[in-house]
Enzyme design. Structure first.
Site, PDB file in Angstrom:
ATOM      1  N   PRO A  10       0.792  -1.226   0.000  1.00 53.82           N
ATOM      2  CA  PRO A  10       0.000   0.000   0.000  1.00 53.82           C
ATOM      3  C   PRO A  10       0.830   1.284   0.000  1.00 53.82           C
ATOM      4  CG  PRO A  10      -0.123  -1.102   2.128  1.00 53.82           C
ATOM      5  CD  PRO A  10       0.522  -2.061   1.166  1.00 53.82           C
ATOM      6  N   ASN A  11       0.354   2.217  -0.764  1.00 50.33           N
ATOM      7  CA  ASN A  11       0.881   3.592  -0.856  1.00 50.33           C
ATOM      8  C   ASN A  11       2.190   3.704  -1.639  1.00 50.33           C
ATOM      9  OD1 ASN A  11      -1.259   4.735   0.753  1.00 50.33           O
ATOM     10  ND2 ASN A  11      -0.317   3.719   2.493  1.00 50.33           N
ATOM     11  N   ARG A  18       5.255  11.042  -2.364  1.00 51.85           N
ATOM     12  CA  ARG A  18       4.930  10.712  -0.974  1.00 51.85           C
ATOM     13  C   ARG A  18       6.153  10.960  -0.079  1.00 51.85           C
ATOM     14  NH1 ARG A  18       4.711   4.535   1.297  1.00 51.85           N
ATOM     15  NH2 ARG A  18       3.946   5.082   3.370  1.00 51.85           N
ATOM     16  N   TYR A  23      11.262   8.938   1.504  1.00 55.67           N
ATOM     17  CA  TYR A  23      11.276   7.888   0.473  1.00 55.67           C
ATOM     18  C   TYR A  23      11.992   8.291  -0.822  1.00 55.67           C
ATOM     19  CZ  TYR A  23       7.830   5.836   3.604  1.00 55.67           C
ATOM     20  OH  TYR A  23       7.201   5.313   4.716  1.00 55.67           O
ATOM     21  N   ASN A  79       8.153  -5.415  -0.472  1.00 60.30           N
ATOM     22  CA  ASN A  79       7.963  -4.219   0.333  1.00 60.30           C
ATOM     23  C   ASN A  79       6.473  -4.144   0.642  1.00 60.30           C
ATOM     24  OD1 ASN A  79       7.768  -1.792   1.595  1.00 60.30           O
ATOM     25  ND2 ASN A  79       8.939  -0.638   0.074  1.00 60.30           N
ATOM     26  N   ALA A  82       2.971  -0.602   5.090  1.00 59.14           N
ATOM     27  CA  ALA A  82       2.475  -0.650   6.479  1.00 59.14           C
ATOM     28  C   ALA A  82       1.923  -2.028   6.857  1.00 59.14           C
ATOM     29  CB  ALA A  82       1.415   0.420   6.674  1.00 59.14           C
ATOM     30  N   HIS A  85       3.749  -4.213   9.390  1.00 55.84           N
ATOM     31  CA  HIS A  85       3.643  -4.027  10.840  1.00 55.84           C
ATOM     32  C   HIS A  85       2.304  -4.492  11.396  1.00 55.84           C
ATOM     33  CE1 HIS A  85       6.998  -1.539   9.691  1.00 55.84           C
ATOM     34  NE2 HIS A  85       6.220  -0.690   9.054  1.00 55.84           N
ATOM     35  N   ASP A  92       1.274 -15.482   7.523  1.00 52.80           N
ATOM     36  CA  ASP A  92       0.784 -16.851   7.283  1.00 52.80           C
ATOM     37  C   ASP A  92       0.896 -17.235   5.809  1.00 52.80           C
ATOM     38  OD1 ASP A  92       0.192 -17.164   9.955  1.00 52.80           O
ATOM     39  OD2 ASP A  92      -1.981 -16.928   9.721  1.00 52.80           O
ATOM     40  N   GLU A 103      12.391  -9.391   2.704  1.00 51.47           N
ATOM     41  CA  GLU A 103      11.587  -8.234   3.120  1.00 51.47           C
ATOM     42  C   GLU A 103      12.397  -6.977   2.802  1.00 51.47           C
ATOM     43  OE1 GLU A 103      10.750  -8.318   7.333  1.00 51.47           O
ATOM     44  OE2 GLU A 103      10.266  -6.176   7.368  1.00 51.47           O
ATOM     45  N   HIS A 105      12.490  -2.544   2.810  1.00 55.26           N
ATOM     46  CA  HIS A 105      11.954  -1.215   3.101  1.00 55.26           C
ATOM     47  C   HIS A 105      12.913  -0.167   2.562  1.00 55.26           C
ATOM     48  CE1 HIS A 105       9.004  -3.108   5.575  1.00 55.26           C
ATOM     49  NE2 HIS A 105       9.972  -3.812   6.121  1.00 55.26           N
ATOM     50  N   ILE A 106      12.357   0.859   1.995  1.00 56.82           N
ATOM     51  CA  ILE A 106      13.166   1.954   1.464  1.00 56.82           C
ATOM     52  C   ILE A 106      13.821   2.716   2.617  1.00 56.82           C
ATOM     53  CG2 ILE A 106      13.012   4.155   0.230  1.00 56.82           C
ATOM     54  CD1 ILE A 106      10.568   2.847  -1.292  1.00 56.82           C
ATOM     55  N   SER A 107      13.040   2.981   3.640  1.00 56.92           N
ATOM     56  CA  SER A 107      13.536   3.759   4.782  1.00 56.92           C
ATOM     57  C   SER A 107      14.128   2.841   5.844  1.00 56.92           C
ATOM     58  CB  SER A 107      12.375   4.563   5.386  1.00 56.92           C
ATOM     59  OG  SER A 107      11.374   3.687   5.884  1.00 56.92           O
ATOM     60  N   ARG A 112      12.726   5.031  12.892  1.00 52.56           N
ATOM     61  CA  ARG A 112      11.490   5.808  12.768  1.00 52.56           C
ATOM     62  C   ARG A 112      10.555   5.532  13.960  1.00 52.56           C
ATOM     63  NH1 ARG A 112       9.101   5.090   6.966  1.00 52.56           N
ATOM     64  NH2 ARG A 112       7.911   6.914   7.658  1.00 52.56           N
ATOM     65  N   ARG A 116       6.752   1.099  13.666  1.00 52.37           N
ATOM     66  CA  ARG A 116       7.377   0.508  12.460  1.00 52.37           C
ATOM     67  C   ARG A 116       8.471  -0.497  12.816  1.00 52.37           C
ATOM     68  NH1 ARG A 116       5.309   3.791   8.400  1.00 52.37           N
ATOM     69  NH2 ARG A 116       4.949   5.889   9.152  1.00 52.37           N
TER      70      ARG A 116
HETATM   71  C1  DQA Z   1       8.117   1.217   4.035  1.00 51.86           C
HETATM   72  C2  DQA Z   1       8.143   1.457   5.555  1.00 51.86           C
HETATM   73  C3  DQA Z   1       6.775   1.237   6.160  1.00 51.86           C
HETATM   74  O1  DQA Z   1       6.811   1.470   7.559  1.00 51.86           O
HETATM   75  C4  DQA Z   1       5.764   2.194   5.543  1.00 51.86           C
HETATM   76  O2  DQA Z   1       4.475   1.949   6.060  1.00 51.86           O
HETATM   77  C5  DQA Z   1       5.762   2.138   4.058  1.00 51.86           C
HETATM   78  C6  DQA Z   1       7.042   2.072   3.359  1.00 51.86           C
HETATM   79  C7  DQA Z   1       9.473   1.556   3.378  1.00 51.86           C
HETATM   80  O3  DQA Z   1       9.653   1.167   2.231  1.00 51.86           O
HETATM   81  O4  DQA Z   1      10.309   2.217   3.998  1.00 51.86           O
HETATM   82  O5  DQA Z   1       4.736   2.243   3.418  1.00 51.86           O
HETATM   83  O6  DQA Z   1       7.853  -0.142   3.804  1.00 51.86           O
END
Ligand code: DQA
Length: 156
Positions: A10-11, A18, A23, A79, A82, A85, A92, A103, A105-107, A112, A116
Site C-alpha cells: 500500500p501507498n 509521498r 522515500y 515491500n 504498512a 507491521h 501466514d 523483506e 523497506h526503502i527507509s 522511525r 514501524r
Molecule cells: C516502508 C516502511 C513502512 O513502515 C511504511 O508503512 C511504508 C514504506 C518503506 O519502504 O520504507 O509504506 O515499507
C-alpha cells in the site's frame, strides 16, 4: 529464464510525491527500471507489481509459492509497506506458500516511529533489506540471486 517477483504494498504507488524526505524522489516506475536492469544483469526475468489490497498481495504470494515449487520463480522481494507491521495474514501466506522471501523497506524503519519497528514478515523472510533508499531494490535482487544460487547448489 526464472523470474524474480517484486511485490509492493500500500501507498508505494505514490512514490516520488509521498514524503520525499523519507522515500526519495524516484517514482515506482523509476524503481521498476532499476529492477529491470539489475534482474537482467543477474540473469533473471522481472515481474514487478503493486497493490493497495492485502488480499491481492496474499494471492500473489500464493501464486509465487506455486511458481517457485515448479522452478519458474527464484523468490519474492516484498515491500509490504504498512502491512509489514500489521498483517498476520501476510505472515501466514509466506509461511504457507513456502516461498523464498526478502523483506524490503526503502527507509530505515528502525530509526522511525516505534510502530514501524515490529515486522510480521521478518520471522518468515530469508533476509531483510532496509534503509538504502530505492537502491535497496537492486541490492535485494543481488541478494536474491545469491540465496537462489545457494539453494540450487544444495539441491544438486
Ligand atoms: C516502508 C516502511 C513502512 O513502515 C511504511 O508503512 C511504508 C514504506 C518503506 O519502504 O520504507 O509504506 O515499507
Amino acid at each position: 529464464m526464472k523470474k524474480i517477483l517484486i511485490l509492493n504494498g500500500p501507498n508505494l504507488n505514490l512514490l516520488g510525491r509521498r514524503e520525499p524526505g523519507v522515500y526519495g524522489s524516484q517514482t515506482l516506475d523509476d524503481v521498476k527500471q532499476l529492477c529491470a536492469v539489475a534482474c537482467a544483469a543477474h540473469g533473471y526475468a522481472l515481474d514487478f507489481r503493486q497493490s493497495n489490497h492485502e488480499g491481492v498481495l496474499i494471492d500473489w504470494i500464493h501464486e509465487a509459492g506455486a511458481a517457485q515449487a515448479v522452478g519458474d520463480v527464484a523468490g519474492v522481494i516484498f515491500n509490504a509497506g504498512a502491512y509489514t507491521h500489521t498483517s498476520i495474514a501476510l505472515h501466514d501466506a509466506v509461511k504457507g506458500a513456502a516461498v523464498r522471501l526478502i523483506e524490503l523497506h526503502i527507509s530505515n524503519v528502525h530509526a522511525r516511529e516505534e510502530f514501524r519497528q515490529h515486522s510480521y514478515l521478518s520471522p518468515v523472510a530469508q533476509g531483510v533489506m532496509f534503509g538504502f533508499g530505492t537502491h535497496g531494490y537492486p541490492l535485494a535482487i543481488a541478494a536474491m540471486a545469491v540465496l537462489h544460487e545457494q539453494a540450487e547448489a544444495t539441491i544438486k
